[in-house]
Design an enzyme around this catalytic site. Structure first.
Site, mmCIF file in Angstrom:
data_model
loop_
_atom_site.group_PDB
_atom_site.id
_atom_site.type_symbol
_atom_site.label_atom_id
_atom_site.label_comp_id
_atom_site.label_asym_id
_atom_site.label_seq_id
_atom_site.Cartn_x
_atom_site.Cartn_y
_atom_site.Cartn_z
ATOM 1 N N SER A 34 0.844 -1.207 0.000
ATOM 2 C CA SER A 34 0.000 0.000 0.000
ATOM 3 C C SER A 34 0.874 1.250 0.000
ATOM 4 O O SER A 34 0.531 2.247 -0.624
ATOM 5 C CB SER A 34 -0.961 0.000 1.191
ATOM 6 O OG SER A 34 -0.267 -0.246 2.393
ATOM 7 N N THR A 35 2.006 1.211 0.683
ATOM 8 C CA THR A 35 2.966 2.320 0.593
ATOM 9 C C THR A 35 4.365 1.805 0.260
ATOM 10 O O THR A 35 5.292 2.603 0.117
ATOM 11 C CB THR A 35 3.031 3.134 1.913
ATOM 12 O OG1 THR A 35 3.340 2.244 2.989
ATOM 13 C CG2 THR A 35 1.721 3.842 2.205
ATOM 14 N N PHE A 71 7.355 -4.124 10.919
ATOM 15 C CA PHE A 71 7.444 -2.746 10.436
ATOM 16 C C PHE A 71 6.134 -2.292 9.800
ATOM 17 O O PHE A 71 5.934 -1.098 9.581
ATOM 18 C CB PHE A 71 8.528 -2.614 9.353
ATOM 19 C CG PHE A 71 9.916 -2.965 9.801
ATOM 20 C CD1 PHE A 71 10.729 -2.009 10.393
ATOM 21 C CD2 PHE A 71 10.431 -4.243 9.615
ATOM 22 C CE1 PHE A 71 12.015 -2.320 10.795
ATOM 23 C CE2 PHE A 71 11.726 -4.563 10.012
ATOM 24 C CZ PHE A 71 12.515 -3.595 10.604
ATOM 25 N N SER A 115 7.483 4.420 18.025
ATOM 26 C CA SER A 115 7.803 5.776 17.576
ATOM 27 C C SER A 115 7.878 6.747 18.750
ATOM 28 O O SER A 115 7.180 6.577 19.764
ATOM 29 C CB SER A 115 6.702 6.225 16.615
ATOM 30 O OG SER A 115 6.739 7.612 16.423
ATOM 31 N N TYR A 139 -1.970 8.479 15.226
ATOM 32 C CA TYR A 139 -0.822 7.626 14.881
ATOM 33 C C TYR A 139 -0.063 7.229 16.153
ATOM 34 O O TYR A 139 0.170 6.044 16.419
ATOM 35 C CB TYR A 139 0.094 8.375 13.905
ATOM 36 C CG TYR A 139 1.450 7.743 13.728
ATOM 37 C CD1 TYR A 139 1.593 6.475 13.170
ATOM 38 C CD2 TYR A 139 2.621 8.414 14.126
ATOM 39 C CE1 TYR A 139 2.844 5.887 13.015
ATOM 40 C CE2 TYR A 139 3.877 7.840 13.975
ATOM 41 C CZ TYR A 139 3.983 6.571 13.414
ATOM 42 O OH TYR A 139 5.221 5.998 13.269
ATOM 43 N N LYS A 143 0.504 3.482 18.162
ATOM 44 C CA LYS A 143 1.803 2.893 18.530
ATOM 45 C C LYS A 143 1.810 2.513 20.018
ATOM 46 O O LYS A 143 2.311 1.454 20.395
ATOM 47 C CB LYS A 143 2.931 3.879 18.220
ATOM 48 C CG LYS A 143 3.173 4.094 16.740
ATOM 49 C CD LYS A 143 3.773 2.860 16.097
ATOM 50 C CE LYS A 143 4.014 3.020 14.621
ATOM 51 N NZ LYS A 143 4.455 1.788 13.965
HETATM 52 N N1 LIG Z 1 10.331 6.565 8.898
HETATM 53 C C1 LIG Z 1 10.445 7.023 10.142
HETATM 54 O O1 LIG Z 1 11.154 8.026 10.389
HETATM 55 C C2 LIG Z 1 9.723 6.322 11.282
HETATM 56 C C3 LIG Z 1 9.784 6.893 12.573
HETATM 57 C C4 LIG Z 1 9.141 6.215 13.629
HETATM 58 C C5 LIG Z 1 8.485 5.006 13.402
HETATM 59 N N2 LIG Z 1 8.412 4.501 12.130
HETATM 60 C C6 LIG Z 1 7.688 3.236 11.932
HETATM 61 O O2 LIG Z 1 8.496 2.346 11.179
HETATM 62 C C7 LIG Z 1 7.678 1.499 10.358
HETATM 63 C C8 LIG Z 1 8.173 1.569 8.927
HETATM 64 O O3 LIG Z 1 8.144 2.926 8.485
HETATM 65 P P1 LIG Z 1 8.529 3.319 6.993
HETATM 66 O O4 LIG Z 1 9.009 4.731 7.030
HETATM 67 O O5 LIG Z 1 9.387 2.270 6.389
HETATM 68 O O6 LIG Z 1 7.084 3.297 6.322
HETATM 69 P P2 LIG Z 1 6.633 2.672 4.905
HETATM 70 O O7 LIG Z 1 5.272 3.224 4.648
HETATM 71 O O8 LIG Z 1 7.694 2.916 3.892
HETATM 72 O O9 LIG Z 1 6.574 1.125 5.225
HETATM 73 C C9 LIG Z 1 5.441 0.493 5.789
HETATM 74 C C10 LIG Z 1 5.178 -0.776 4.988
HETATM 75 O O10 LIG Z 1 4.043 -1.448 5.551
HETATM 76 C C11 LIG Z 1 3.229 -1.907 4.473
HETATM 77 N N3 LIG Z 1 1.841 -2.041 4.959
HETATM 78 C C12 LIG Z 1 0.987 -1.065 5.330
HETATM 79 N N4 LIG Z 1 -0.199 -1.585 5.703
HETATM 80 C C13 LIG Z 1 -0.075 -2.938 5.591
HETATM 81 C C14 LIG Z 1 -0.949 -4.039 5.826
HETATM 82 N N5 LIG Z 1 -2.203 -3.860 6.255
HETATM 83 N N6 LIG Z 1 -0.493 -5.278 5.581
HETATM 84 C C15 LIG Z 1 0.777 -5.495 5.131
HETATM 85 N N7 LIG Z 1 1.645 -4.491 4.881
HETATM 86 C C16 LIG Z 1 1.227 -3.231 5.109
HETATM 87 C C17 LIG Z 1 3.372 -0.845 3.393
HETATM 88 O O11 LIG Z 1 3.019 -1.285 2.094
HETATM 89 C C18 LIG Z 1 4.852 -0.490 3.521
HETATM 90 O O12 LIG Z 1 5.650 -1.303 2.673
HETATM 91 C C19 LIG Z 1 6.239 1.997 10.529
HETATM 92 O O13 LIG Z 1 5.598 1.160 11.453
HETATM 93 C C20 LIG Z 1 6.426 3.398 11.098
HETATM 94 O O14 LIG Z 1 5.338 3.793 11.896
HETATM 95 C C21 LIG Z 1 9.011 5.129 11.073
#
Ligand SMILES: NC(=O)c1ccc[n+]([C@@H]2O[C@H](COP(=O)([O-])OP(=O)(O)OC[C@H]3O[C@@H](n4cnc5c(N)ncnc54)[C@H](O)[C@@H]3O)[C@@H](O)[C@H]2O)c1
Length: 316
Positions: A34-35, A71, A115, A139, A143
């Site tokens: 989805s993302t 993740f 987070s 959000y 978490k």
């Molecule tokens: N990027 C940051 O700075 C940051 C900071 C704090 C926490 N996080 C946490 O780290 C994790 C990864 O973040 P990211 O930046 O890589 O985000 P991202 O959106 O790139 O990755 C999330 C992945 O989860 C998948 N996804 C979403 N819903 C789903 C579902 N229902 N079933 C299966 N897959 C699903 C998406 O397709 C995506 O590939 C997240 O949980 C986010 O909250 C990220």
């Protein structure tokens, strides 16, 4: 070890997959794209495409695995305010499905992407894990709710869980297929947005009158390779029937003006910026106290802000 990486096609998950596979782990990825992007995955990764909410699929993805790095989820603060139900469904209900299927499969090990949004606006900075959690958006609430589910699973299922509370993740990794990078749409993170700013579309600086040395907000950034190293250490550390929480950041803040200077250095030209009013709800300073991760996981970040900016520049 055989590891299920949920969200392995996303920004952080795809870096984890690469690093885990390069160090000899067998990886299965569960992602609904989805993302995320399936083309971020190494061709040799086992890929189960679909949602965390589909318990049969989760059961299939878990087959043969010994541990989970979780993740997958929704992570846009603004979107979570508009669609809180979606965030509760995917993040909280999705994690419950995962924990239920882990229980059925007898899998007891999980490392979760939490987070700094769990803290909301902490009274003091650097913020440590014992600080009061009061998220200021759905959000962050999801978490925190997931962390509570993990504590319950530790008590009732004997699960060994670690939640890593990331601050701001940046940087990229070069692989033999080219650079992995942050491919969010929309992109909400400062460093890639600063690197993409132009004179026609300058970077907005939200407030220059904060109570900080240069007047701009201070945040904590961690390089994605250091972040994945923390996951690998957390996986080795996991303790049965216990849920531990660790802050993962640099422990050092950088101001928005320092990020702008780093981007200008890397691009060898002054970055175009425009001053904008403060945003409601932004704290002046949000920096992680990382003493606990240093002491217990023996982890400390090694890469600087300049390296995060340089690697992001090469990757995007
Ligand atoms: N990027 C940051 O700075 C940051 C900071 C704090 C926490 N996080 C946490 O780290 C994790 C990864 O973040 P990211 O930046 O890589 O985000 P991202 O959106 O790139 O990755 C999330 C992945 O989860 C998948 N996804 C979403 N819903 C789903 C579902 N229902 N079933 C299966 N897959 C699903 C998406 O397709 C995506 O590939 C997240 O949980 C986010 O909250 C990220």
């Amino acid at each position: 070890m055989k590891i299920l990486v949920t969200g392995g096609a996303g920004y952080i998950g795809s870096h984890a997959v690469e690093i885990l596979m390069n160090s000899g782990h067998e990886v299965t990825v569960l992602d609904d794209c989805s993302t995320g992007h399936a083309d971020s995955l190494p061709p040799t990764a086992r890929f189960v495409q679909g949602s965390l909410l589909d318990s049969d699929l989760v059961m299939r993805a878990l087959k043969g695995c010994e541990a989970v790095m979780h993740f997958a989820g929704k992570s846009l603060v603004g979107e979570s305010v508009e669609k809180p139900d979606l965030y509760r469904k995917v993040n909280v209900a999705g994690t419950k499905v995962l924990l239920g299927e882990m229980n059925t499969a007898g899998i007891k090990k999980i490392v979760f992407s939490s987070s700094a949004a769990t803290y909301g606006q902490p009274d003091s900075s650097p913020v440590s894990e014992s600080a009061h959690c009061a998220p200021t958006n759905p959000y962050g609430e999801t978490k925190l709710a997931i962390e509570r589910e993990l504590s319950t699973a530790a008590l009732t299922q004997g699960v060994a869980a670690v939640s890593l509370r990331y601050f701001n993740v940046a940087g990229a990794l070069e692989t033999n297929r080219g650079w992995l990078s942050e491919r969010h749409d929309p992109e909400t993170h400062l460093i890639p947005n600063a690197l993409r700013a132009t004179s026609e579309s300058p970077l907005r600086i939200f407030g220059r009158d904060w109570n900080t040395p240069d007047g701009t907000c201070i945040r904590d950034y961690v390089h994605i390779i250091d972040l994945i190293d923390a996951h690998v250490r957390a996986l080795k550390f996991l303790e049965a029937s216990t849920h531990h929480v660790f802050n993962i950041g640099s422990g050092t803040g950088y101001s928005v003006a320092q990020v702008v200077a780093a981007v200008s250095r890397v691009k060898s030209s002054p970055l175009a910026t425009i001053d904008a009013p403060r945003r409601a709800g932004d704290p002046a300073v949000l920096v992680a106290n990382i003493d606990k991760a240093e002491m217990i996981l023996n982890w400390r970040p090694e890469r600087t802000l300049d390296q995060m900016v340089e690697d992001t520049f090469k990757a995007i």
